[in-house]
Design a protein around this motif. Structure first.
Motif, PDB file in Angstrom:
ATOM      1  N   LEU A  56      -4.468  55.223 141.385  1.00 12.05           N
ATOM      2  CA  LEU A  56      -3.484  54.219 140.980  1.00 12.05           C
ATOM      3  C   LEU A  56      -4.023  53.354 139.842  1.00 12.05           C
ATOM      4  CD1 LEU A  56      -2.141  53.147 144.500  1.00 12.05           C
ATOM      5  CD2 LEU A  56      -0.828  54.295 142.711  1.00 12.05           C
ATOM      6  N   TYR A  57      -5.289  52.957 139.947  1.00 13.45           N
ATOM      7  CA  TYR A  57      -5.890  52.180 138.856  1.00 13.45           C
ATOM      8  C   TYR A  57      -5.970  53.013 137.578  1.00 13.45           C
ATOM      9  CZ  TYR A  57      -7.271  48.003 141.492  1.00 13.45           C
ATOM     10  OH  TYR A  57      -7.261  46.825 142.205  1.00 13.45           O
ATOM     11  N   ALA A  58      -6.233  54.311 137.745  1.00  6.60           N
ATOM     12  CA  ALA A  58      -6.284  55.199 136.580  1.00  6.60           C
ATOM     13  C   ALA A  58      -4.920  55.242 135.889  1.00  6.60           C
ATOM     14  CB  ALA A  58      -6.719  56.598 137.000  1.00  6.60           C
ATOM     15  N   CYS A  59      -3.857  55.260 136.692  1.00  5.31           N
ATOM     16  CA  CYS A  59      -2.499  55.227 136.125  1.00  5.31           C
ATOM     17  C   CYS A  59      -2.274  53.920 135.359  1.00  5.31           C
ATOM     18  CB  CYS A  59      -1.455  55.357 137.227  1.00  5.31           C
ATOM     19  SG  CYS A  59      -1.281  57.029 137.910  1.00  5.31           S
ATOM     20  N   CYS A  60      -2.732  52.817 135.937  1.00  2.00           N
ATOM     21  CA  CYS A  60      -2.576  51.523 135.265  1.00  2.00           C
ATOM     22  C   CYS A  60      -3.252  51.537 133.900  1.00  2.00           C
ATOM     23  CB  CYS A  60      -3.156  50.401 136.121  1.00  2.00           C
ATOM     24  SG  CYS A  60      -2.233  50.061 137.637  1.00  2.00           S
ATOM     25  N   ASN A  61      -4.441  52.111 133.857  1.00  2.00           N
ATOM     26  CA  ASN A  61      -5.181  52.175 132.597  1.00  2.00           C
ATOM     27  C   ASN A  61      -4.457  53.040 131.565  1.00  2.00           C
ATOM     28  OD1 ASN A  61      -7.213  50.533 133.607  1.00  2.00           O
ATOM     29  ND2 ASN A  61      -8.426  52.270 134.363  1.00  2.00           N
ATOM     30  N   LYS A  62      -3.825  54.122 132.050  1.00  2.00           N
ATOM     31  CA  LYS A  62      -3.101  55.004 131.135  1.00  2.00           C
ATOM     32  C   LYS A  62      -1.836  54.334 130.601  1.00  2.00           C
ATOM     33  CE  LYS A  62      -4.622  59.443 133.072  1.00  2.00           C
ATOM     34  NZ  LYS A  62      -4.198  60.672 133.785  1.00  2.00           N
ATOM     35  N   MET A  63      -1.356  53.318 131.302  1.00  2.00           N
ATOM     36  CA  MET A  63      -0.147  52.632 130.852  1.00  2.00           C
ATOM     37  C   MET A  63      -0.375  51.813 129.592  1.00  2.00           C
ATOM     38  SD  MET A  63       1.545  51.447 134.494  1.00  2.00           S
ATOM     39  CE  MET A  63       2.081  52.686 135.689  1.00  2.00           C
ATOM     40  N   THR A  64      -1.637  51.653 129.200  1.00  2.00           N
ATOM     41  CA  THR A  64      -1.927  50.964 127.941  1.00  2.00           C
ATOM     42  C   THR A  64      -1.678  51.886 126.751  1.00  2.00           C
ATOM     43  OG1 THR A  64      -4.264  51.587 128.105  1.00  2.00           O
ATOM     44  CG2 THR A  64      -3.639  49.450 128.999  1.00  2.00           C
ATOM     45  N   ASP A  65      -1.415  53.168 127.039  1.00  2.00           N
ATOM     46  CA  ASP A  65      -1.056  54.137 126.009  1.00  2.00           C
ATOM     47  C   ASP A  65       0.432  54.412 126.131  1.00  2.00           C
ATOM     48  OD1 ASP A  65      -0.669  56.212 124.295  1.00  2.00           O
ATOM     49  OD2 ASP A  65      -2.009  57.629 125.292  1.00  2.00           O
ATOM     50  N   ASP A  66       1.183  54.088 125.118  1.00  2.84           N
ATOM     51  CA  ASP A  66       2.646  54.155 125.198  1.00  2.84           C
ATOM     52  C   ASP A  66       3.197  55.558 124.970  1.00  2.84           C
ATOM     53  OD1 ASP A  66       5.047  52.856 125.658  1.00  2.84           O
ATOM     54  OD2 ASP A  66       5.465  52.600 123.539  1.00  2.84           O
ATOM     55  N   SER A  67       2.323  56.568 124.869  1.00  2.00           N
ATOM     56  CA  SER A  67       2.773  57.913 124.510  1.00  2.00           C
ATOM     57  C   SER A  67       3.615  58.571 125.606  1.00  2.00           C
ATOM     58  CB  SER A  67       1.579  58.806 124.163  1.00  2.00           C
ATOM     59  OG  SER A  67       0.717  58.917 125.286  1.00  2.00           O
ATOM     60  N   ASP A  68       3.296  58.309 126.860  1.00  2.00           N
ATOM     61  CA  ASP A  68       4.048  58.938 127.959  1.00  2.00           C
ATOM     62  C   ASP A  68       4.095  58.006 129.152  1.00  2.00           C
ATOM     63  OD1 ASP A  68       5.508  60.778 129.314  1.00  2.00           O
ATOM     64  OD2 ASP A  68       3.864  62.155 129.719  1.00  2.00           O
ATOM     65  N   ASN A  69       4.548  56.782 128.912  1.00  2.00           N
ATOM     66  CA  ASN A  69       4.537  55.761 129.950  1.00  2.00           C
ATOM     67  C   ASN A  69       5.439  56.104 131.122  1.00  2.00           C
ATOM     68  OD1 ASN A  69       3.281  53.358 130.631  1.00  2.00           O
ATOM     69  ND2 ASN A  69       3.779  52.428 128.661  1.00  2.00           N
ATOM     70  N   ALA A  70       6.597  56.725 130.846  1.00  2.00           N
ATOM     71  CA  ALA A  70       7.544  57.039 131.913  1.00  2.00           C
ATOM     72  C   ALA A  70       6.931  58.024 132.906  1.00  2.00           C
ATOM     73  CB  ALA A  70       8.831  57.609 131.329  1.00  2.00           C
ATOM     74  N   HIS A  71       6.201  59.020 132.394  1.00  2.00           N
ATOM     75  CA  HIS A  71       5.560  60.010 133.265  1.00  2.00           C
ATOM     76  C   HIS A  71       4.496  59.339 134.129  1.00  2.00           C
ATOM     77  CE1 HIS A  71       3.582  63.642 134.668  1.00  2.00           C
ATOM     78  NE2 HIS A  71       2.449  63.168 134.203  1.00  2.00           N
ATOM     79  N   VAL A  72       3.688  58.486 133.528  1.00  2.00           N
ATOM     80  CA  VAL A  72       2.614  57.810 134.263  1.00  2.00           C
ATOM     81  C   VAL A  72       3.207  56.870 135.312  1.00  2.00           C
ATOM     82  CG1 VAL A  72       0.627  56.264 134.074  1.00  2.00           C
ATOM     83  CG2 VAL A  72       1.029  57.989 132.317  1.00  2.00           C
ATOM     84  N   ASP A  73       4.283  56.182 134.956  1.00  2.00           N
ATOM     85  CA  ASP A  73       4.943  55.267 135.893  1.00  2.00           C
ATOM     86  C   ASP A  73       5.451  56.038 137.111  1.00  2.00           C
ATOM     87  OD1 ASP A  73       6.105  53.098 137.058  1.00  2.00           O
ATOM     88  OD2 ASP A  73       7.484  52.648 135.442  1.00  2.00           O
ATOM     89  N   ARG A  74       6.057  57.198 136.869  1.00  2.00           N
ATOM     90  CA  ARG A  74       6.559  58.017 137.978  1.00  2.00           C
ATOM     91  C   ARG A  74       5.402  58.508 138.845  1.00  2.00           C
ATOM     92  NH1 ARG A  74      11.335  62.516 137.917  1.00  2.00           N
ATOM     93  NH2 ARG A  74      11.185  63.097 140.110  1.00  2.00           N
ATOM     94  N   LEU A  75       4.300  58.920 138.218  1.00  2.00           N
ATOM     95  CA  LEU A  75       3.126  59.370 138.966  1.00  2.00           C
ATOM     96  C   LEU A  75       2.574  58.237 139.822  1.00  2.00           C
ATOM     97  CD1 LEU A  75       0.929  61.476 139.580  1.00  2.00           C
ATOM     98  CD2 LEU A  75      -0.277  60.706 137.517  1.00  2.00           C
ATOM     99  N   PHE A  76       2.555  57.034 139.273  1.00  2.00           N
ATOM    100  CA  PHE A  76       2.073  55.851 139.998  1.00  2.00           C
ATOM    101  C   PHE A  76       2.836  55.674 141.308  1.00  2.00           C
ATOM    102  CE2 PHE A  76       2.310  51.380 141.121  1.00  2.00           C
ATOM    103  CZ  PHE A  76       1.026  50.897 140.916  1.00  2.00           C
ATOM    104  N   HIS A  77       4.162  55.682 141.225  1.00  2.00           N
ATOM    105  CA  HIS A  77       4.976  55.474 142.425  1.00  2.00           C
ATOM    106  C   HIS A  77       4.889  56.672 143.374  1.00  2.00           C
ATOM    107  CE1 HIS A  77       7.125  51.706 141.340  1.00  2.00           C
ATOM    108  NE2 HIS A  77       6.752  52.078 140.126  1.00  2.00           N
ATOM    109  N   SER A  78       4.675  57.853 142.838  1.00  2.00           N
ATOM    110  CA  SER A  78       4.504  59.042 143.677  1.00  2.00           C
ATOM    111  C   SER A  78       3.237  58.942 144.515  1.00  2.00           C
ATOM    112  CB  SER A  78       4.459  60.293 142.796  1.00  2.00           C
ATOM    113  OG  SER A  78       4.203  61.444 143.572  1.00  2.00           O
ATOM    114  N   ILE A  79       2.165  58.488 143.905  1.00  2.00           N
ATOM    115  CA  ILE A  79       0.895  58.319 144.627  1.00  2.00           C
ATOM    116  C   ILE A  79       1.052  57.280 145.728  1.00  2.00           C
ATOM    117  CG2 ILE A  79      -1.510  57.553 144.430  1.00  2.00           C
ATOM    118  CD1 ILE A  79      -1.464  58.661 141.544  1.00  2.00           C
ATOM    119  N   LEU A  80       1.775  56.213 145.429  1.00  2.00           N
ATOM    120  CA  LEU A  80       1.965  55.140 146.413  1.00  2.00           C
ATOM    121  C   LEU A  80       2.539  55.650 147.726  1.00  2.00           C
ATOM    122  CD1 LEU A  80       3.463  52.017 144.581  1.00  2.00           C
ATOM    123  CD2 LEU A  80       1.241  52.209 145.702  1.00  2.00           C
ATOM    124  N   TYR A  81       3.435  56.630 147.636  1.00  2.00           N
ATOM    125  CA  TYR A  81       4.179  57.038 148.822  1.00  2.00           C
ATOM    126  C   TYR A  81       3.728  58.384 149.387  1.00  2.00           C
ATOM    127  CZ  TYR A  81       6.860  53.263 146.845  1.00  2.00           C
ATOM    128  OH  TYR A  81       7.229  52.051 146.313  1.00  2.00           O
TER     129      TYR A  81
END
Length: 225
Positions: A124-149
């Motif tokens: 999850l922290y790795a996803c947060c760090n990747k969110m500083t790169d705007d190239s594929d934020n939507a994919h990373v955001d979806r992965l973040f919530h997928s990991i949560l659940y």
């Protein structure tokens, strides 16, 4: 859909339940169902067509019909259509969609607290760090919530969340851009709460996440009015 077709759909569902069939089990042949249910071939085919749309029945050409997975993936198209319905500002439909996600995921926040593994927290922290790169934020955001659940033992909830994301993937160009730093900050606050097993903080962080999106959508709605 005719009343007769609806009645046949109910008969087929009753047959599946009564015989305790599970996904992948074969269904009787079309002639057998016509005779067993006492309906016409055309009405049966219409009912099967509706059940295929809902993925309750799967037809494999050359092999017959089988009980399907009854996935909720079809829901995403309906959500997109409802959200982008003609005659209403797009932001209004998105606000309604976000409100449903907020109720669902804020509720899940407390359930997940204390159940995430060290590996999941790290990812999850790795996803947060990747969110500083705007190239594929939507994919990373979806992965973040997928990991949560991943730990949630409720397949219907997971499918609902997946359907919401499928809808968002189609309308994301209409969504307000949160900005790289805001996206990183909001999601990191969520993980921080889980790291410290703080249910109240996790619930608040998740609520803040959706309220931030809602605030931006309200601004857009006012501009569209």
């Amino acid at each position: 859909m005719s009343t007769q077709t609806s009645a046949v759909i109910k008969q087929i569902l009753d047959y599946i339940r009564t015989n305790q069939l599970i996904p992948g089990d074969p269904m009787p042949s079309e002639p057998a169902l016509v005779e067993q249910l006492g309906v016409s071939r055309s009405t049966l085919r219409e009912a099967v067509r509706e059940l295929r749309t809902l993925q309750i029945i799967e037809v494999r050409h050359g092999f017959g019909s089988f009980v399907g997975e009854a996935s909720l993936s079809f829901l995403s198209e309906a959500l997109v259509f409802r959200t982008m319905a003609p005659g209403q500002p797009p932001a209004k439909g998105m606000l309604e969609l976000i409100a449903i996600r907020k109720m669902l995921e804020v509720s899940l926040a407390e359930q997940v607290t204390g159940k995430l593994s060290d590996d999941q927290i790290e990812r999850l922290y790795a996803c947060c760090n990747k969110m500083t790169d705007d190239s594929d934020n939507a994919h990373v955001d979806r992965l973040f919530h997928s990991i949560l659940y991943e730990q949630v033992d409720n397949e219907i909830v997971k499918q609902l969340i997946s359907a919401f994301w499928d809808a968002f993937d189609q309308i994301k160009t209409q969504l307000p851009n949160e900005g790289i730093q805001a996206t990183h900050r909001i999601h990191k606050a969520i993980v921080d709460a889980y790291l410290h097993d703080n249910k109240e903080a996790a619930r608040k962080a998740m609520a803040d996440h959706f309220e931030f999106i809602q605030q931006r959508l309200h601004v857009i709605l006012e501009q569209e009015s």
